[in-house]
Write a protein that holds these residues in place. Structure first.
Motif, PDB file in Angstrom:
ATOM      1  N   THR A   1       0.831  -1.219   0.000  1.00 49.63           N
ATOM      2  CA  THR A   1       0.000   0.000   0.000  1.00 49.63           C
ATOM      3  C   THR A   1       0.855   1.253   0.000  1.00 49.63           C
ATOM      4  O   THR A   1       0.590   2.217  -0.737  1.00 49.63           O
ATOM      5  N   ILE A   2       1.904   1.279   0.831  1.00 47.57           N
ATOM      6  CA  ILE A   2       2.772   2.455   0.927  1.00 47.57           C
ATOM      7  C   ILE A   2       3.490   2.705  -0.397  1.00 47.57           C
ATOM      8  O   ILE A   2       3.578   3.847  -0.868  1.00 47.57           O
ATOM      9  N   VAL A   3       4.007   1.643  -1.002  1.00 49.29           N
ATOM     10  CA  VAL A   3       4.714   1.802  -2.280  1.00 49.29           C
ATOM     11  C   VAL A   3       3.764   2.313  -3.359  1.00 49.29           C
ATOM     12  O   VAL A   3       4.114   3.208  -4.153  1.00 49.29           O
ATOM     13  N   GLU A   4       2.550   1.791  -3.383  1.00 50.14           N
ATOM     14  CA  GLU A   4       1.575   2.266  -4.366  1.00 50.14           C
ATOM     15  C   GLU A   4       1.256   3.739  -4.162  1.00 50.14           C
ATOM     16  O   GLU A   4       1.157   4.511  -5.129  1.00 50.14           O
ATOM     17  N   MET A   5       1.110   4.150  -2.894  1.00 48.86           N
ATOM     18  CA  MET A   5       0.823   5.564  -2.591  1.00 48.86           C
ATOM     19  C   MET A   5       1.999   6.455  -2.964  1.00 48.86           C
ATOM     20  O   MET A   5       1.809   7.583  -3.446  1.00 48.86           O
ATOM     21  N   LEU A   6       3.224   5.972  -2.740  1.00 49.77           N
ATOM     22  CA  LEU A   6       4.394   6.771  -3.097  1.00 49.77           C
ATOM     23  C   LEU A   6       4.460   7.009  -4.607  1.00 49.77           C
ATOM     24  O   LEU A   6       4.740   8.137  -5.052  1.00 49.77           O
ATOM     25  N   TYR A   7       4.198   5.990  -5.382  1.00 49.23           N
ATOM     26  CA  TYR A   7       4.224   6.154  -6.837  1.00 49.23           C
ATOM     27  C   TYR A   7       3.059   6.995  -7.341  1.00 49.23           C
ATOM     28  O   TYR A   7       3.169   7.668  -8.376  1.00 49.23           O
TER      29      TYR A   7
ATOM     30  N   THR B   1       6.874  10.650 -11.770  1.00 47.34           N
ATOM     31  CA  THR B   1       7.207   9.796 -12.907  1.00 47.34           C
ATOM     32  C   THR B   1       6.611   8.404 -12.717  1.00 47.34           C
ATOM     33  O   THR B   1       6.659   7.852 -11.616  1.00 47.34           O
ATOM     34  N   PRO B   2       6.024   7.825 -13.754  1.00 50.05           N
ATOM     35  CA  PRO B   2       5.530   6.440 -13.645  1.00 50.05           C
ATOM     36  C   PRO B   2       6.646   5.478 -13.257  1.00 50.05           C
ATOM     37  O   PRO B   2       7.820   5.710 -13.581  1.00 50.05           O
ATOM     38  N   LYS B   3       6.272   4.407 -12.596  1.00 49.14           N
ATOM     39  CA  LYS B   3       7.284   3.481 -12.077  1.00 49.14           C
ATOM     40  C   LYS B   3       8.163   2.916 -13.175  1.00 49.14           C
ATOM     41  O   LYS B   3       9.387   2.816 -13.005  1.00 49.14           O
ATOM     42  N   ASP B   4       7.569   2.543 -14.310  1.00 47.42           N
ATOM     43  CA  ASP B   4       8.369   1.915 -15.364  1.00 47.42           C
ATOM     44  C   ASP B   4       9.353   2.884 -16.006  1.00 47.42           C
ATOM     45  O   ASP B   4      10.264   2.467 -16.727  1.00 47.42           O
ATOM     46  N   GLN B   5       9.209   4.191 -15.724  1.00 51.92           N
ATOM     47  CA  GLN B   5      10.143   5.179 -16.244  1.00 51.92           C
ATOM     48  C   GLN B   5      11.164   5.630 -15.189  1.00 51.92           C
ATOM     49  O   GLN B   5      12.068   6.399 -15.498  1.00 51.92           O
ATOM     50  N   CYS B   6      10.995   5.176 -13.963  1.00 52.71           N
ATOM     51  CA  CYS B   6      11.933   5.527 -12.893  1.00 52.71           C
ATOM     52  C   CYS B   6      13.188   4.665 -13.006  1.00 52.71           C
ATOM     53  O   CYS B   6      13.148   3.536 -13.494  1.00 52.71           O
TER      54      CYS B   6
ATOM     55  N   LEU C   1      16.121   4.537  -7.943  1.00 51.71           N
ATOM     56  CA  LEU C   1      14.972   5.193  -7.328  1.00 51.71           C
ATOM     57  C   LEU C   1      13.947   4.154  -6.879  1.00 51.71           C
ATOM     58  O   LEU C   1      13.367   4.260  -5.783  1.00 51.71           O
ATOM     59  N   GLN C   2      13.699   3.147  -7.693  1.00 49.10           N
ATOM     60  CA  GLN C   2      12.749   2.101  -7.319  1.00 49.10           C
ATOM     61  C   GLN C   2      13.212   1.358  -6.066  1.00 49.10           C
ATOM     62  O   GLN C   2      12.408   1.041  -5.177  1.00 49.10           O
ATOM     63  N   LEU C   3      14.504   1.096  -5.961  1.00 48.22           N
ATOM     64  CA  LEU C   3      15.019   0.423  -4.774  1.00 48.22           C
ATOM     65  C   LEU C   3      14.948   1.336  -3.550  1.00 48.22           C
ATOM     66  O   LEU C   3      14.736   0.870  -2.423  1.00 48.22           O
ATOM     67  N   GLY C   4      15.119   2.642  -3.753  1.00 48.49           N
ATOM     68  CA  GLY C   4      14.948   3.588  -2.656  1.00 48.49           C
ATOM     69  C   GLY C   4      13.517   3.605  -2.147  1.00 48.49           C
ATOM     70  O   GLY C   4      13.279   3.687  -0.933  1.00 48.49           O
ATOM     71  N   VAL C   5      12.566   3.536  -3.066  1.00 46.94           N
ATOM     72  CA  VAL C   5      11.158   3.457  -2.675  1.00 46.94           C
ATOM     73  C   VAL C   5      10.901   2.168  -1.898  1.00 46.94           C
ATOM     74  O   VAL C   5      10.160   2.160  -0.894  1.00 46.94           O
ATOM     75  N   SER C   6      11.515   1.076  -2.320  1.00 48.63           N
ATOM     76  CA  SER C   6      11.348  -0.198  -1.623  1.00 48.63           C
ATOM     77  C   SER C   6      11.877  -0.116  -0.192  1.00 48.63           C
ATOM     78  O   SER C   6      11.231  -0.597   0.750  1.00 48.63           O
ATOM     79  N   PHE C   7      13.030   0.518  -0.011  1.00 54.02           N
ATOM     80  CA  PHE C   7      13.581   0.644   1.339  1.00 54.02           C
ATOM     81  C   PHE C   7      12.706   1.538   2.216  1.00 54.02           C
ATOM     82  O   PHE C   7      12.429   1.206   3.372  1.00 54.02           O
ATOM     83  N   ALA C   8      12.276   2.685   1.669  1.00 49.34           N
ATOM     84  CA  ALA C   8      11.446   3.603   2.450  1.00 49.34           C
ATOM     85  C   ALA C   8      10.122   2.952   2.835  1.00 49.34           C
ATOM     86  O   ALA C   8       9.678   3.042   3.990  1.00 49.34           O
ATOM     87  N   GLY C   9       9.484   2.306   1.867  1.00 48.33           N
ATOM     88  CA  GLY C   9       8.230   1.623   2.171  1.00 48.33           C
ATOM     89  C   GLY C   9       8.418   0.508   3.184  1.00 48.33           C
ATOM     90  O   GLY C   9       7.586   0.318   4.079  1.00 48.33           O
ATOM     91  N   GLY C  10       9.534  -0.203   3.096  1.00 51.44           N
ATOM     92  CA  GLY C  10       9.811  -1.269   4.042  1.00 51.44           C
ATOM     93  C   GLY C  10      10.080  -0.753   5.439  1.00 51.44           C
ATOM     94  O   GLY C  10       9.662  -1.370   6.424  1.00 51.44           O
ATOM     95  N   TYR C  11      10.753   0.384   5.556  1.00 54.42           N
ATOM     96  CA  TYR C  11      11.052   0.929   6.886  1.00 54.42           C
ATOM     97  C   TYR C  11       9.776   1.366   7.601  1.00 54.42           C
ATOM     98  O   TYR C  11       9.578   1.055   8.777  1.00 54.42           O
TER      99      TYR C  11
END
Length: 458
Positions: A334-340, A346-351, A355-365
């Motif tokens: 849910t958090i990752v979807e809200m962040l994107y 920028t759409p995820k497939d264009q990031c 950046l995508q791995l940074g979003v994964s870490f932030a959402g995981g924390y």
């Protein structure tokens, strides 16, 4: 006699013996000194003490047995540590050895099926787009993910990659935070001695030294590697399985329920793999002198509690880990979807991948903070039951109290689990990117499968 005792230090080592013959030689060498008044210590050179005899005689049967054991440990541990890389290497070798004729065509992978109904659909679609029928040429077709260098989604190779990523993410991160986990467990068991995080580290350093901070790291590494393999691998499996049961429309509408059900189902299996190592880890970490680690702690635990005692804490472990994992996966998705949607324009497939791995870490924390709060009471129960022989849940509640169950060791666990969960999602998605898979979360739902029967009827 006194002179002989003082003069004994001047007799060479080879004359020292319990035999009567050498005893007489010693006395004979000592008497002239005593007669001439030369029995003082000043001129005598002290005999060197005999070197301690080794516990194992060199080149004996015990020597070769010890060498075999150490060689087995060194080879087994190092090879198990590089299992993920070996798995990737073998899959790459198998993929490169696959002949071109056995690979899928350029038709999208969701249309592949062995049923005759879908085969007719594919034949109609290909025939309608052939140049003879006025359709577009075959070049417009999108390459299937099963082409060389790619892993097809939801294939056996996909689940194998997710399993390997789970081993890396959970095993390595839990081993890295062993000092924090050690202090946390001792604060839960003996709060009078381990009053705070700083004092807990001070007590451990004073009593056990630096090596004490990583006591129990082997059962931690093995237990949580097995748990991570089952947790991430089966989560991906159950998420797909429940989505197929619900259908595309309801899967998109109730996706959070899909996340919750898939993660809960995966954790039930993962905890069965974790429980024995968790029991040994807690006992080694919280009972000084019980054992040095897994090699001697495991047999001692089984001898004391029995084989079934390894699963004495399975119910509290489920109570801790199932809510934790449900919160971990559902909140992360849910958090990752809200962040994107709201924070990243920028759409995820264009990031970029970074950046995508940074979003994964932030959402995981952020997800980890929620996980720690939800699962903390059961974590206290697990530590209490695995430390006290014959203890029950009622004993734990009576001794700790409800407030203690929810708060004892919570600040440290928030820091530990937040960092841990963020690092786990970062490592897991980094491994997926490494093998050519997309990162987790933020992906638009697939096209409804109900369109295939409609095409078949046409």
């Amino acid at each position: 006699m006194a002179i002989f005792e003082n003069a004994g230090g001047c007799i060479p080592n080879y004359l020292y013996s319990a035999s009567a013959k050498k005893s007489l030689i010693q006395k004979g060498m000592a008497s002239p000194a005593s007669a001439n008044g030369e029995g003082s210590k000043n001129f005598m050179i002290p005999a060197p003490s005999e070197p301690p005899k080794p516990k194992i005689e060199m080149y004996s049967a015990a020597f070769y047995a010890a060498s075999g054991i150490s060689g087995g440990l060194s080879t087994g541990i190092t090879h198990s540590a590089v299992t993920p890389m070996d798995l990737v290497k073998c899959n790459m070798q198998a993929l490169m050895a696959t002949p071109e004729s056995s690979r899928h065509s350029l038709i999208p992978s969701f249309l592949y099926s062995s049923s005759s109904k879908k085969s007719l659909v594919l034949e109609k679609m290909v025939a309608s787009t052939s140049p003879a029928n006025g359709g577009a040429p075959k070049g417009f077709l999108v390459p299937s993910p099963s082409e060389p260098g790619k892993i097809e989604m939801y294939s056996p190779a996909f689940y194998a990659a997710c399993t390997a990523g789970g081993i890396l993410s959970c095993g390595l991160t839990h081993m890295a935070v062993t000092p924090l986990d050690l202090v946390k467990c001792n604060m839960q068991i003996d709060p009078t001695k381990y009053k705070s995080i700083s004092s807990g580290f001070g007590v451990l350093l004073k009593e056990q030294g630096l090596r004490g901070f990583f006591r129990g790291w082997v059962p931690t590494l093995l237990g949580y590697s097995a748990q991570g393999a089952c947790k991430f691998g089966f989560y991906e499996f159950f998420k797909k399985y429940y989505s197929d049961i619900a259908g595309p429309e309801y899967a998109a509408k109730y996706k959070t329920l899909i996340y919750l059900a898939g993660s809960a189902s995966a954790e039930v299996i993962a905890d069965v793999a974790l429980c024995p190592m968790e029991a040994v880890k807690v006992r080694v970490q919280t009972q000084p002198g019980f054992a040095r680690g897994l090699s001697d702690g495991f047999p001692k635990f089984v001898k004391s509690e029995g084989a079934l005692g390894l699963y004495k804490g399975i119910v509290p472990l489920w109570g801790r880990q199932i809510p934790y994992t449900m919160m971990k996966f559902a909140s992360f998705e849910t958090i990752v979807e809200m962040l994107y949607k709201h924070a990243i324009p920028t759409p995820k497939d264009q990031c970029s991948k970074s950046l995508q791995l940074g979003v994964s870490f932030a959402g995981g924390y952020v997800a980890g903070v929620f996980c720690a709060i939800v699962s903390h009471p059961a974590d206290n129960l697990v530590s209490f039951l695995n430390n006290a022989k014959g203890a029950t849940v009622g004993d734990a509640v009576k001794k700790l109290g409800l407030w203690g169950l929810f708060t004892r060791g919570l600040p440290l666990r928030i820091v530990m689990i937040g960092t841990l969960t963020g690092a786990q999602w970062g490592l897991y998605d980094a491994f997926k990117v490494f093998v050519g898979l997309p990162t987790t979360g933020g992906v638009a739902p697939a096209a409804p499968a109900s369109k295939i029967p409609e095409l078949a009827e046409a």
